[in-house]
Design a protein around this motif. Structure first.
Motif, mmCIF file in Angstrom:
data_model
loop_
_atom_site.group_PDB
_atom_site.id
_atom_site.type_symbol
_atom_site.label_atom_id
_atom_site.label_comp_id
_atom_site.label_asym_id
_atom_site.label_seq_id
_atom_site.Cartn_x
_atom_site.Cartn_y
_atom_site.Cartn_z
ATOM 1 N N SER A 175 -7.261 2.176 -4.298
ATOM 2 C CA SER A 175 -8.485 2.201 -5.152
ATOM 3 C C SER A 175 -9.795 0.343 -5.227
ATOM 4 O O SER A 175 -10.573 0.372 -6.126
ATOM 5 C CB SER A 175 -8.095 2.422 -6.777
ATOM 6 N N ILE A 181 -7.055 2.156 3.020
ATOM 7 C CA ILE A 181 -6.519 3.689 3.804
ATOM 8 C C ILE A 181 -5.555 3.334 4.544
ATOM 9 O O ILE A 181 -5.069 4.790 3.982
ATOM 10 C CB ILE A 181 -8.205 4.140 4.042
ATOM 11 N N VAL A 213 -4.335 11.737 -3.061
ATOM 12 C CA VAL A 213 -5.592 12.265 -2.860
ATOM 13 C C VAL A 213 -6.766 12.435 -3.215
ATOM 14 O O VAL A 213 -7.892 12.036 -3.307
ATOM 15 C CB VAL A 213 -5.654 13.237 -1.812
ATOM 16 N N TYR A 216 -8.338 10.192 -5.835
ATOM 17 C CA TYR A 216 -9.014 8.542 -4.825
ATOM 18 C C TYR A 216 -10.369 9.314 -3.853
ATOM 19 O O TYR A 216 -10.181 8.571 -3.794
ATOM 20 C CB TYR A 216 -8.240 8.000 -3.732
ATOM 21 N N LEU A 217 -9.553 10.477 -3.763
ATOM 22 C CA LEU A 217 -11.562 11.250 -2.715
ATOM 23 C C LEU A 217 -12.570 11.790 -3.466
ATOM 24 O O LEU A 217 -12.893 10.515 -2.630
ATOM 25 C CB LEU A 217 -10.794 12.753 -2.192
ATOM 26 N N VAL A 220 -14.524 8.309 -3.227
ATOM 27 C CA VAL A 220 -14.728 7.742 -1.475
ATOM 28 C C VAL A 220 -15.995 8.499 -1.581
ATOM 29 O O VAL A 220 -16.842 8.257 -0.661
ATOM 30 C CB VAL A 220 -13.522 8.466 0.133
ATOM 31 N N VAL A 221 -15.903 9.957 -1.679
ATOM 32 C CA VAL A 221 -17.309 10.572 -1.651
ATOM 33 C C VAL A 221 -18.067 9.716 -2.243
ATOM 34 O O VAL A 221 -19.772 9.656 -1.627
ATOM 35 C CB VAL A 221 -17.114 11.700 -2.501
#
Length: 354
Positions: A175, A181, A213, A216-217, A220-221
């Motif tokens: 983060s 990553i 995931v 965190y995803l 990222v999006v």
């Protein structure tokens, strides 16, 4: 008699570790507020004057995750937004990284190797520089080391508390910067290696991975949707010399006194000498631990995967490989190999090398 000797050795190791930490602290605190902010640090300091909502919008737009800048926002509210207090945050985590690396190497090998490895990190020019920089990279190194330490303990002790701590530390590292990553990639590859070897896959690692995931995803999006596409346009496409330069920066940058006529040439020569010496010692280290295949695989994945991942992404998608700060956490794996190479020599030669 043996217990007494072990106790004395332990006390000596503890004293040496304290001295190494003090050395690392001195090198990170000296002139911490002596220079004005760089352009990137100005952007960090400006976060103290923005609302949390604006901090998130601005950082996503610039291609950064906002976690570090939110932390700086509250940190500067307590201690001020001048050079020293904001950089002090990075310095603290830089010093903490020295101790965590000692614990990792001690767990993998022995205290002598751990002391040498932590000593190398304490005087590492690149790590000192980013421990004096009001950016997130020193924190990424710290939480990466903590993630690796907790993964190692979780796999071999399989306690729920360790798995929870591992998940949180890894999520924090990711983060702080998208450049982190590859951490989850090389850790997953190591677990897959253990699965192929022992024919048993740890379910708790899968649960931890899903947890990481899921949380965190979304970050990222959002970053992909809000990021300015020209954010990394200043990075040029890498080549094989970019990788060599990374390993050179993992070594040492010598400071040449100004009375030399050609300090730049001498500086370059000493830098290349450092690259050769470190490279040789790391190869000796690999040879020294070749029989401990699990440990060797872990260290090599730690060193190679971050560099190789960003290099491949740069060739296939967009240049992201170049600045050493993006793979700074990989330098610690390199230092372990160098430390293990140094311990291959007799004691009198170890002192000369150090």
């Amino acid at each position: 008699m043996i217990n007494r000797f072990s106790s004395l050795l332990s006390k000596k190791a503890q004293l040496l570790l304290v001295l190494i930490l003090l050395l690392g602290a001195f090198l990170r605190f000296i002139s911490l507020g002596g220079e004005t902010f760089t352009i990137d640090e100005v952007l960090t300091a400006s976060c103290s004057k923005l609302t949390i909502s604006d901090v998130c919008k601005n950082r996503f737009r610039d291609g950064h995750l906002p976690v570090y800048f939110i932390l700086v926002h509250y940190w500067s509210r307590l201690f001020g937004s001048e050079e020293f207090p904001i950089r002090f945050l990075s310095a603290i985590f830089g010093i903490g990284s020295i101790y965590i690396l000692f614990l990792i190497i001690d767990k993998l090998f022995d205290k002598r190797t751990a002391l040498i490895g932590s000593f190398i990190l304490s005087v590492s020019t690149a790590n000192i520089y980013y421990s004096q920089d009001a950016r997130m990279y020193s924190l990424v190194v710290f939480f990466t080391l903590l993630s690796i330490l907790l993964l190692f303990r979780s796999l071999y002790e399989n306690k729920n508390t360790y798995w929870i701590a591992y998940s949180l530390s890894t999520l924090l590292a990711l983060s702080l910067s998208v450049s982190a990553i590859p951490i989850i990639l090389f850790e997953s590859l190591f677990v897959i290696y253990l699965w192929r070897k022992h024919k048993s896959l740890n379910r708790k690692f899968i649960i931890s991975l899903i947890f990481i995931v899921v949380f965190y995803l979304p970050l990222v999006v959002i970053l992909i949707n809000l990021r300015n596409p020209n954010t990394l346009s200043w990075i040029t496409a890498p080549d094989i010399f970019s990788i060599i330069e990374t390993f050179r920066l993992f070594g040492f940058k010598f400071i040449i006194p100004p009375f030399f006529r050609q300090p730049d040439s001498l500086n370059c020569l000493l830098g290349e000498l450092g690259l050769i010496v470190f490279g040789f010692l790391s190869i000796v280290g690999i040879f020294n631990i070749r029989r401990d295949r699990d440990k060797l695989i872990l260290i090599l994945l730690w060193l190679i995967v971050p560099i190789l991942t960003l290099f491949i992404v740069s060739l296939l998608w967009s240049p992201v490989f170049g600045p050493v700060r993006y793979v700074l956490y990989a330098s610690c794996g390199y230092y372990i190999l160098v430390a293990k190479g140094i311990t291959s020599f007799r004691r009198k030669y170890i002192r000369i090398i150090l």
